[in-house]
Design a protein around this motif. Structure first.
Motif, PDB file in Angstrom:
ATOM      1  N   GLU A  46       0.721  -1.333   0.080  1.00 37.76           N
ATOM      2  CA  GLU A  46      -0.195  -0.016   0.008  1.00 37.76           C
ATOM      3  C   GLU A  46       0.749   1.234  -0.037  1.00 37.76           C
ATOM      4  OE1 GLU A  46      -2.450  -0.818   3.459  1.00 37.76           O
ATOM      5  OE2 GLU A  46      -3.992  -1.570   2.211  1.00 37.76           O
ATOM      6  N   GLU A  47       1.990   1.284   0.795  1.00 36.41           N
ATOM      7  CA  GLU A  47       2.893   2.452   0.676  1.00 36.41           C
ATOM      8  C   GLU A  47       3.606   2.672  -0.622  1.00 36.41           C
ATOM      9  OE1 GLU A  47       4.161   5.848   2.327  1.00 36.41           O
ATOM     10  OE2 GLU A  47       2.764   4.622   3.275  1.00 36.41           O
ATOM     11  N   ALA A  48       3.985   1.437  -1.013  1.00 31.16           N
ATOM     12  CA  ALA A  48       4.686   1.717  -2.293  1.00 31.16           C
ATOM     13  C   ALA A  48       3.808   1.961  -3.652  1.00 31.16           C
ATOM     14  CB  ALA A  48       5.199   0.070  -2.825  1.00 31.16           C
ATOM     15  N   ARG A  49       2.398   1.768  -3.419  1.00 32.26           N
ATOM     16  CA  ARG A  49       1.651   2.304  -4.447  1.00 32.26           C
ATOM     17  C   ARG A  49       1.274   3.580  -3.999  1.00 32.26           C
ATOM     18  NH1 ARG A  49      -4.770   1.559  -3.872  1.00 32.26           N
ATOM     19  NH2 ARG A  49      -3.955   2.273  -1.864  1.00 32.26           N
ATOM     20  N   ARG A  50       1.436   4.093  -2.956  1.00 33.85           N
ATOM     21  CA  ARG A  50       1.012   5.504  -2.600  1.00 33.85           C
ATOM     22  C   ARG A  50       2.349   6.387  -3.033  1.00 33.85           C
ATOM     23  NH1 ARG A  50      -1.827   3.768   1.716  1.00 33.85           N
ATOM     24  NH2 ARG A  50      -0.092   3.310   3.086  1.00 33.85           N
ATOM     25  N   LYS A  51       3.375   5.925  -3.046  1.00 31.29           N
ATOM     26  CA  LYS A  51       4.572   6.381  -3.365  1.00 31.29           C
ATOM     27  C   LYS A  51       5.059   6.445  -4.798  1.00 31.29           C
ATOM     28  CE  LYS A  51       7.045   6.564   1.299  1.00 31.29           C
ATOM     29  NZ  LYS A  51       6.763   7.883   1.398  1.00 31.29           N
ATOM     30  N   GLY A  52       4.197   5.746  -5.447  1.00 30.59           N
ATOM     31  CA  GLY A  52       4.434   5.554  -7.127  1.00 30.59           C
ATOM     32  C   GLY A  52       5.151   4.543  -7.529  1.00 30.59           C
ATOM     33  N   HIS A  53       5.630   3.759  -6.776  1.00 32.07           N
ATOM     34  CA  HIS A  53       6.534   2.481  -7.390  1.00 32.07           C
ATOM     35  C   HIS A  53       5.680   1.647  -8.092  1.00 32.07           C
ATOM     36  CE1 HIS A  53       9.633   3.750  -4.358  1.00 32.07           C
ATOM     37  NE2 HIS A  53       8.915   3.498  -3.329  1.00 32.07           N
ATOM     38  N   GLU A  54       6.404   1.427  -9.420  1.00 30.01           N
ATOM     39  CA  GLU A  54       5.699   0.405 -10.331  1.00 30.01           C
ATOM     40  C   GLU A  54       6.127  -0.986 -10.330  1.00 30.01           C
ATOM     41  OE1 GLU A  54       5.889   2.425 -14.060  1.00 30.01           O
ATOM     42  OE2 GLU A  54       4.762   4.382 -13.315  1.00 30.01           O
ATOM     43  N   LYS A  55       7.450  -1.037  -9.830  1.00 30.43           N
ATOM     44  CA  LYS A  55       8.087  -2.547  -9.973  1.00 30.43           C
ATOM     45  C   LYS A  55       8.355  -2.692  -8.554  1.00 30.43           C
ATOM     46  CE  LYS A  55       9.576  -1.715 -14.609  1.00 30.43           C
ATOM     47  NZ  LYS A  55      10.696  -2.075 -15.548  1.00 30.43           N
ATOM     48  N   VAL A  56       7.946  -3.785  -7.950  1.00 35.61           N
ATOM     49  CA  VAL A  56       8.509  -4.386  -6.653  1.00 35.61           C
ATOM     50  C   VAL A  56       8.719  -5.833  -6.749  1.00 35.61           C
ATOM     51  CG1 VAL A  56       7.053  -2.523  -5.523  1.00 35.61           C
ATOM     52  CG2 VAL A  56       5.987  -4.682  -6.206  1.00 35.61           C
ATOM     53  N   VAL A  57       9.710  -5.983  -5.853  1.00 35.51           N
ATOM     54  CA  VAL A  57       9.891  -7.491  -5.101  1.00 35.51           C
ATOM     55  C   VAL A  57       9.701  -7.529  -3.844  1.00 35.51           C
ATOM     56  CG1 VAL A  57      11.678  -9.061  -5.133  1.00 35.51           C
ATOM     57  CG2 VAL A  57      11.737  -7.580  -7.223  1.00 35.51           C
ATOM     58  N   ILE A  58       8.980  -8.368  -3.482  1.00 39.65           N
ATOM     59  CA  ILE A  58       8.273  -8.484  -2.100  1.00 39.65           C
ATOM     60  C   ILE A  58       9.284  -9.568  -1.415  1.00 39.65           C
ATOM     61  CG2 ILE A  58       6.581  -9.110  -0.359  1.00 39.65           C
ATOM     62  CD1 ILE A  58       6.226  -6.504  -1.556  1.00 39.65           C
ATOM     63  N   GLU A  59       9.858  -9.347  -0.412  1.00 37.17           N
ATOM     64  CA  GLU A  59      10.721 -10.563   0.334  1.00 37.17           C
ATOM     65  C   GLU A  59      10.048 -10.784   1.809  1.00 37.17           C
ATOM     66  OE1 GLU A  59      15.214  -9.567  -1.525  1.00 37.17           O
ATOM     67  OE2 GLU A  59      14.696  -9.282   0.490  1.00 37.17           O
ATOM     68  N   SER A  60       9.996 -12.043   1.787  1.00 42.48           N
ATOM     69  CA  SER A  60       9.500 -12.341   3.383  1.00 42.48           C
ATOM     70  C   SER A  60       9.938 -13.584   3.725  1.00 42.48           C
ATOM     71  CB  SER A  60       8.003 -12.751   3.113  1.00 42.48           C
ATOM     72  OG  SER A  60       7.605 -13.111   4.311  1.00 42.48           O
ATOM     73  N   TYR A  61      10.342 -13.861   4.911  1.00 41.18           N
ATOM     74  CA  TYR A  61      10.801 -15.172   5.581  1.00 41.18           C
ATOM     75  C   TYR A  61       9.879 -16.070   5.734  1.00 41.18           C
ATOM     76  CZ  TYR A  61       9.307 -13.433  10.029  1.00 41.18           C
ATOM     77  OH  TYR A  61       8.343 -13.133  11.281  1.00 41.18           O
ATOM     78  N   CYS A  62       8.371 -15.487   5.484  1.00 44.57           N
ATOM     79  CA  CYS A  62       7.633 -16.585   5.933  1.00 44.57           C
ATOM     80  C   CYS A  62       7.103 -17.502   4.802  1.00 44.57           C
ATOM     81  CB  CYS A  62       6.201 -15.714   6.622  1.00 44.57           C
ATOM     82  SG  CYS A  62       4.937 -16.627   7.003  1.00 44.57           S
ATOM     83  N   THR A  63       7.297 -18.885   4.873  1.00 47.10           N
ATOM     84  CA  THR A  63       7.211 -19.320   3.737  1.00 47.10           C
ATOM     85  C   THR A  63       5.581 -19.649   3.383  1.00 47.10           C
ATOM     86  OG1 THR A  63       7.196 -21.517   4.923  1.00 47.10           O
ATOM     87  CG2 THR A  63       9.213 -20.792   3.769  1.00 47.10           C
ATOM     88  N   GLN A  64       4.796 -19.686   4.494  1.00 46.31           N
ATOM     89  CA  GLN A  64       3.394 -19.640   4.169  1.00 46.31           C
ATOM     90  C   GLN A  64       2.833 -18.580   3.322  1.00 46.31           C
ATOM     91  OE1 GLN A  64       1.270 -20.317   7.862  1.00 46.31           O
ATOM     92  NE2 GLN A  64      -0.715 -20.540   6.827  1.00 46.31           N
ATOM     93  N   VAL A  65       3.374 -17.320   3.751  1.00 46.59           N
ATOM     94  CA  VAL A  65       2.989 -16.152   2.690  1.00 46.59           C
ATOM     95  C   VAL A  65       3.253 -16.358   1.318  1.00 46.59           C
ATOM     96  CG1 VAL A  65       3.420 -13.495   2.649  1.00 46.59           C
ATOM     97  CG2 VAL A  65       2.964 -14.671   4.817  1.00 46.59           C
TER      98      VAL A  65
END
Length: 144
Positions: A46-65
């Motif tokens: 949501e913050e990335a969208r507000r700031k106008g980012h268009e390309k994102v890579v989401i990193e998480s240590y939670c395998t379930q997510v």
């Protein structure tokens, strides 16, 4: 006295790994860790969208997510309701991917999640994170 409630943190980096912004958000409620991690992803997007980012890579240590996002699984419990919100928001970006990372690589976001008492609230920082996160930032710089 034990902490009550839940806090989440998210960090945005550029292609070279430099921190662009970070956020911390807390609620009085207590959630399972997989729900908290999914909410951290949602808050970051949501913050990335507000700031106008268009390309994102989401990193998480939670395998379930990561697995739920990769498989675009659907369910009716709270976890999958958050996953479905993430998948809906993903359509706002021109490029998005989900990546598993070890928890040690997620130390800055973890530090931000534990910044302030568990009261409802949200803080966002640009360029410079709060001093209490500096130790995690310095340790993280050694990993990059």
């Amino acid at each position: 006295m034990a902490e009550e409630g839940v806090g989440v943190g998210a960090v945005c980096r550029d292609d070279s790994g430099r921190i662009l912004w970070g956020l911390a958000r807390a609620w009085k409620e207590e959630w399972e860790s997989c729900i908290a991690e999914a909410v951290a992803v949602l808050e970051g997007l949501e913050e990335a969208r507000r700031k106008g980012h268009e390309k994102v890579v989401i990193e998480s240590y939670c395998t379930q997510v990561i697995e739920a996002l990769d498989r675009t699984k659907h369910g009716r419990n709270v976890f999958y309701l958050v996953v479905n919100d993430i998948l809906s928001l993903a359509s706002c970006f021109t490029s998005i991917s989900w990546v598993y990372t070890r928890r040690v690589n997620n130390s800055v976001a973890h530090a931000l999640a534990h910044l302030f008492p568990r009261v409802d609230g949200k803080l966002v920082w640009s360029d410079v994170l709060p001093p209490s996160a500096n130790t995690a930032v310095l340790a993280d710089c050694l990993l990059i």
